[in-house]
Design an enzyme around this catalytic site. Structure first.
Site, PDB file in Angstrom:
ATOM      1  N   ALA A 185       0.848  -1.182   0.000  1.00  0.00           N
ATOM      2  CA  ALA A 185       0.000   0.000   0.000  1.00  0.00           C
ATOM      3  C   ALA A 185       0.891   1.241   0.000  1.00  0.00           C
ATOM      4  O   ALA A 185       2.070   1.179   0.343  1.00  0.00           O
ATOM      5  CB  ALA A 185      -0.912  -0.002   1.220  1.00  0.00           C
ATOM      6  N   GLY A 222      -0.394  -5.015   0.874  1.00  0.00           N
ATOM      7  CA  GLY A 222      -1.627  -4.933   0.104  1.00  0.00           C
ATOM      8  C   GLY A 222      -1.539  -5.622  -1.239  1.00  0.00           C
ATOM      9  O   GLY A 222      -2.560  -6.060  -1.780  1.00  0.00           O
ATOM     10  N   GLU A 252      -2.217  -9.197  -0.470  1.00  0.00           N
ATOM     11  CA  GLU A 252      -3.641  -9.275  -0.137  1.00  0.00           C
ATOM     12  C   GLU A 252      -4.500  -9.201  -1.391  1.00  0.00           C
ATOM     13  O   GLU A 252      -5.522  -9.901  -1.504  1.00  0.00           O
ATOM     14  CB  GLU A 252      -3.996  -8.163   0.843  1.00  0.00           C
ATOM     15  N   GLU A 258       3.686  -5.848   7.336  1.00  0.00           N
ATOM     16  CA  GLU A 258       3.051  -4.762   8.079  1.00  0.00           C
ATOM     17  C   GLU A 258       3.536  -4.643   9.524  1.00  0.00           C
ATOM     18  O   GLU A 258       3.636  -3.524  10.056  1.00  0.00           O
ATOM     19  CB  GLU A 258       1.523  -4.936   8.057  1.00  0.00           C
TER      20      GLU A 258
END
Length: 260
Positions: A66, A112, A115, A135
């Site tokens: 992200a 992300g 994910e 993360e």
């Protein structure tokens, strides 16, 4: 719709989406998530598109995570809203699309990015791919479904190790874990995924959508997957595709499915 962060190519029933933020290693920001959602929503209602392939632009990254700069100063409430909206718009949306979505993981799929790949219906990786959920090294946890989908795919113990160490795994390890289905040379990745897409397109779009729904039901809290399978199995009998498929089988010919 003007696309600034993704590139869409469509040919012979296959829509290929390239996430294109080369200066950010294709990192996801809110604008990219919104573009992906709007594009995928149109695709899922387009009968001319039978399979979607999602990949990253360039050779270095699928999606390297992200865009941290976008949320580094968020409050608790803003963080919750970021995760909730992202899951709704993109990650849960992809998982529940009736059109099959293949993740073609080229290079880094981190945070992300992993994910996003896990939300797709299955994954093919290039031999240089690296995957991880880093993360916790930033003082946060995966927020786009990573703590839920990774254990489903590779088991609780391995998922815990990956999440708690914030480490990366290579493509072969990912295949051994069951995180990706196949590993191929990077130069062959899109071609390989296209070949799988062509196999999918030989089959009934209605049956494929019902199968996706039934498989997902087993991973949905409060839903009995067997009941969904029974219901969807019965529903197929009322479709033109079922009549065509069974008739073609009995007549020893290739079925011509219409998706109805």
């Amino acid at each position: 719709m003007t696309l600034e962060n993704i590139i869409l190519e469509q040919e012979k029933g296959i829509a290929t989406i390239f996430i294109h933020r080369p200066d950010k290693l294709n990192a996801l920001n809110k604008a990219t998530i919104q573009e992906l959602h709007e594009t995928l929503a149109l695709i899922d209602n387009n009968p001319d598109v039978r399979v979607v392939i999602i990949t990253g632009s360039g050779e270095k990254a699928f999606v390297a995570g992200a865009d941290i700069a976008e949320f580094a100063h968020f409050s608790t409430e803003e963080g919750e809203q970021l995760a909730a909206k992202g899951q709704q718009l993109l990650f849960d949306f992809i998982e529940n699309m009736k059109t099959p979505v293949i993740a073609a993981i080229n290079g880094f799929a981190l945070g992300g990015g992993l994910e996003l790949a896990m939300a797709c219906h299955f994954r093919i990786a290039s031999d240089n791919a690296k995957m991880g959920l880093p993360e916790t090294s930033l003082g946060v946890i995966p927020g786009y479904g990573g703590t839920q989908r990774l254990p489903q795919l590779i088991g609780k113990g391995r998922a815990m190790e990956m999440i708690l160490t914030a480490g990366m795994i290579d493509a072969e390890t990912a295949k051994n874990y069951g995180l990706v289905n196949q590993v191929v040379p990077q130069s062959e990745l899109i071609g390989f995924c296209t070949g799988i897409a062509q196999k999918i397109m030989r089959n009934s779009p209605v049956a494929i959508a019902k199968a996706i729904e039934a498989v997902n039901a087993n991973y949905t809290s409060g839903v009995n997957g067997f009941d969904v399978e029974i219901k969807n199995f019965g529903a197929c009998f009322a479709t033109d595709d079922f009549k065509e498929g069974t008739t073609a089988f009995l007549e020893k010919r290739k079925a011509e499915f219409t998706g109805k």
